[in-house]
Design a protein around this motif. Structure first.
Motif, mmCIF file in Angstrom:
data_model
loop_
_atom_site.group_PDB
_atom_site.id
_atom_site.type_symbol
_atom_site.label_atom_id
_atom_site.label_comp_id
_atom_site.label_asym_id
_atom_site.label_seq_id
_atom_site.Cartn_x
_atom_site.Cartn_y
_atom_site.Cartn_z
ATOM 1 N N GLN A 296 17.440 -4.694 7.585
ATOM 2 C CA GLN A 296 18.260 -3.654 8.198
ATOM 3 C C GLN A 296 19.297 -4.178 9.189
ATOM 4 O O GLN A 296 20.192 -3.430 9.588
ATOM 5 C CB GLN A 296 17.353 -2.636 8.915
ATOM 6 N N PRO A 298 22.608 -5.702 10.557
ATOM 7 C CA PRO A 298 23.961 -5.690 9.952
ATOM 8 C C PRO A 298 24.392 -7.084 9.512
ATOM 9 O O PRO A 298 23.990 -8.097 10.085
ATOM 10 C CB PRO A 298 24.846 -5.151 11.077
ATOM 11 N N THR A 299 25.253 -7.120 8.517
ATOM 12 C CA THR A 299 25.702 -8.399 7.968
ATOM 13 C C THR A 299 26.590 -9.178 8.943
ATOM 14 O O THR A 299 26.743 -10.397 8.799
ATOM 15 C CB THR A 299 26.490 -8.164 6.660
ATOM 16 N N VAL A 300 27.146 -8.494 9.947
ATOM 17 C CA VAL A 300 28.004 -9.187 10.909
ATOM 18 C C VAL A 300 27.235 -10.206 11.723
ATOM 19 O O VAL A 300 27.830 -11.095 12.352
ATOM 20 C CB VAL A 300 28.692 -8.178 11.855
ATOM 21 N N THR A 301 25.924 -10.114 11.727
ATOM 22 C CA THR A 301 25.120 -11.109 12.448
ATOM 23 C C THR A 301 25.177 -12.464 11.755
ATOM 24 O O THR A 301 24.847 -13.489 12.356
ATOM 25 C CB THR A 301 23.658 -10.653 12.547
ATOM 26 N N GLY A 306 21.967 -5.985 5.946
ATOM 27 C CA GLY A 306 22.739 -4.747 5.974
ATOM 28 C C GLY A 306 22.250 -3.638 5.068
ATOM 29 O O GLY A 306 23.063 -2.869 4.546
ATOM 30 N N SER A 308 19.976 -0.101 4.108
ATOM 31 C CA SER A 308 19.556 1.134 4.757
ATOM 32 C C SER A 308 18.047 1.134 4.966
ATOM 33 O O SER A 308 17.323 0.285 4.416
ATOM 34 C CB SER A 308 19.948 2.342 3.898
#
Length: 601
Positions: A296, A298-301, A306, A308
């Protein structure tokens, strides 16, 4: 001296529904544990309280389950496993309804604690299976019951996430109450009460001491990361737990009918099985904590996937489903190699799963692979535990012994929750005041789980070697399964004193039971097998009835016994009786029911 014979002519439900109904009860229990996982991060806002206080909603269920498990197991041995199973489920339903109608923290904690009482259903279900099922079905049935906790958790996570995303969160509790009620109805219809009872009374003081000690021990484990592991509160509670549990142990060794027979628990087979159970519990909960968070984030990490809430639940669901599918595989492996070997194989598969997980965290499909491998290993390990316990304790103590084993798993999950939670918190990055778990924390958590599995593997290897389980033959009743699966004690030779008649039945100095085996119409039954089972569930003697239906069975000492009789063309029978221990026989005729009358109620 007194004798009590069960009414064997009462209609008994067919055994076909026992296994799925009891497994469903285990799944219901697991649902209680994972019910709030999808909304756990939102609980402070939903309940209008601080994050620290909100954790009590999860902690109360854990503590209540740990306390209730051994107590309900012992009560089941004494007063009926089905009765206590229904009681556990009813208390859970009441707790679910309380939670469904409140958003107040204290009321919610009380309701969640009542839900925790359902944990006793696992050992009670295993005990019922042992008492009711023929031996050829027992292995796979116990495996399914034992792994149902993982099955329920795996299935509940995506379903609970779906409900939480599309409805008011209180609907989770109403759904739990509904499936709990369904489980009660199914149990009433399909599950008969076990005829086996343990001797003695309920150890109320022992129950209070164990409950107090467990709360004092588990409370700092679950809250240590919040309070600080070196704080006076945490250390003080651990110290108090050591004192209370020490005094409780002294008490249990002195009372006649203890809540937990520590002498039995100290046996090598029981001790190392329980220690291995703790390690399996640690391994099971670690993946449940790591994978949903990883999925869960986010891919920005840079490492989060990312997904649901619902997709994350679906990716983890194979963990429980694989545990369910390993039950028949376990039965075949255990029959050929024994439960110890199966436990070792399960541990090795878990280690492989966590080892592979260290490098398979970059895509959602990889987490599914990890879940499948770990589910297979945990399923085999969990399935082996009740068989190892049952093979090492008397039949009359299976409820309490499996309750204690389930408690060991709960302690393992509690330790895992505390340690993994602390690791993830201490390795997290702070982003705008929010702690974000790091990949380093996830991998370190997997390493800790691998270490726990390694320790558990050592405990498994220290278990005594057992002979392979021979290919089972169909048995007529659960009483025969009990007598034929327990160790056989040598039958003491009677010391007869002839009274001049010259036949065995006329010996006045015969210490034991004697009488005739009769059919439903009152005619003598020749060549009926009569088995004597002592209060510890062990076979104390066996004989075949004569042409006139007569039998004689010597007893080693005074006490309560069960006489199980079977013959071709007749239904099986189990009759309880007590011998005073003097040199006078107890006259007891055994009336076999008709072939279609079913096993005793």
């Amino acid at each position: 001296m007194t004798t009590t014979t069960t009414d064997h002519h009462r209609r008994r439900p067919s055994g076909g529904g026992i296994v799925p109904v009891l497994a469903f009860a285990g799944i219901v229990v697991a649902v209680m544990q994972t019910l709030l996982v999808p909304v756990i991060k939102d609980l402070p806002e939903l309940l209008g309280t601080s994050p620290g206080n909100a954790t009590w909603v999860m902690t109360s269920t854990l503590l209540a389950g740990a306390v209730a498990t051994p107590i309900m197991g012992r009560l089941g041995d004494l007063y009926g496993k089905r009765r206590m199973l229904l009681t556990s489920l009813a208390v859970m339903v009441v707790g679910s309804l309380i939670c469904g109608f409140t958003s107040e923290l204290l009321v919610m904690i009380v309701g969640r604690a009542l839900q925790g009482f359902a944990m006793g259903a696992i050992p009670l279900g295993i005990g019922l299976m042992r008492d009711e099922l023929p031996r050829e079905r027992l292995g796979s049935a116990m495996a399914l019951m034992s792994s149902s906790i993982g099955v329920g958790g795996g299935l509940a996570l995506p379903l609970a996430a779906l409900v939480a995303q599309n409805a008011d969160w209180h609907a989770l509790f109403f759904g739990a109450a509904a499936i709990g009620t369904l489980s009660i109805v199914l149990t009433l219809v399909f599950v008969p009460e076990s005829p086996l009872r343990a001797e003695g009374t309920f150890d109320a003081l022992g129950a209070f001491g164990l409950s107090t000690g467990l709360v004092l021990f588990l409370l700092p484990i679950t809250k240590g990361s919040d309070w600080g592991w070196s704080s006076g509160t945490t250390l003080g509670l651990f110290g108090a737990a050591a004192v209370v549990l020490g005094l409780w142990g002294v008490l249990e060794l002195r009372v006649k009918a203890p809540l937990v027979d520590l002498r039995t628990t100290a046996r090598r087979a029981v001790l190392f099985t329980n220690l291995a159970s703790i390690m399996v519990g640690v391994a099971f909960y670690a993946v449940s904590l790591v994978l949903p968070q990883l999925l869960q984030l986010p891919t920005v990490t840079g490492y989060g996937l990312g997904q649901s809430m619902v997709v994350a639940g679906l990716c983890v669901a194979p963990l429980g489903l694989t545990m369910m599918f390993t039950a028949p595989i376990y039965a075949r492996l255990s029959t050929k190699y024994g439960p110890k070997t199966t436990l070792v194989i399960g541990m090795l598969i878990i280690a492989i799963g966590y080892g592979a997980g260290l490098g398979l965290m970059s895509a959602a499909w990889q987490t599914v692979v990890i879940a499948v491998v770990l589910g297979a290993g945990i399923g085999l390990a969990y399935s082996s535990l009740p068989a190892l316990i049952i093979g090492a304790v008397p039949a009359s103590e299976t409820g309490a012994a499996n309750g204690l084993n389930t408690l060991m798993r709960s302690i393992g999950t509690s330790v895992s929750s505390a340690v993994i939670g602390m690791v993830l918190a201490n390795t997290a990055n702070q982003v705008n005041g929010v702690a974000i778990p790091t990949m380093h924390g996830f991998r370190l958590s997997f390493l800790i789980a691998t270490g726990a599995v390694a320790v558990g593997l050592v405990f498994a290897l220290l278990l005594p070697r057992r002979n392979r389980v021979e290919k089972p033959q169909p048995l007529a009743s659960s009483e025969e399964a009990v007598s034929e699966t327990m160790p056989t004690a040598p039958t003491p030779a009677p010391i007869p004193v002839p009274d001049g008649r010259g036949d065995f039945h006329g010996f006045r100095g015969f210490r034991g039971f004697r009488g005739r085996v009769l059919g439903a119409d009152g005619t003598p039954v020749a060549r009926a097998k009569v088995t004597l089972i002592d209060r510890r569930g062990r076979q104390a003697g066996t004989t075949m009835s004569a042409q006139d239906g007569s039998y004689d069975l010597a007893v080693p000492a005074e006490g309560a016994y069960v006489l199980a009789a079977r013959a071709a063309g007749h239904g099986p029978l189990a009759s309880s009786a007590t011998h005073a221990g003097d040199d006078r026989p107890v006259e007891l005729d055994l009336a076999l029911p008709g072939e279609n009358a079913g096993v005793p109620a």
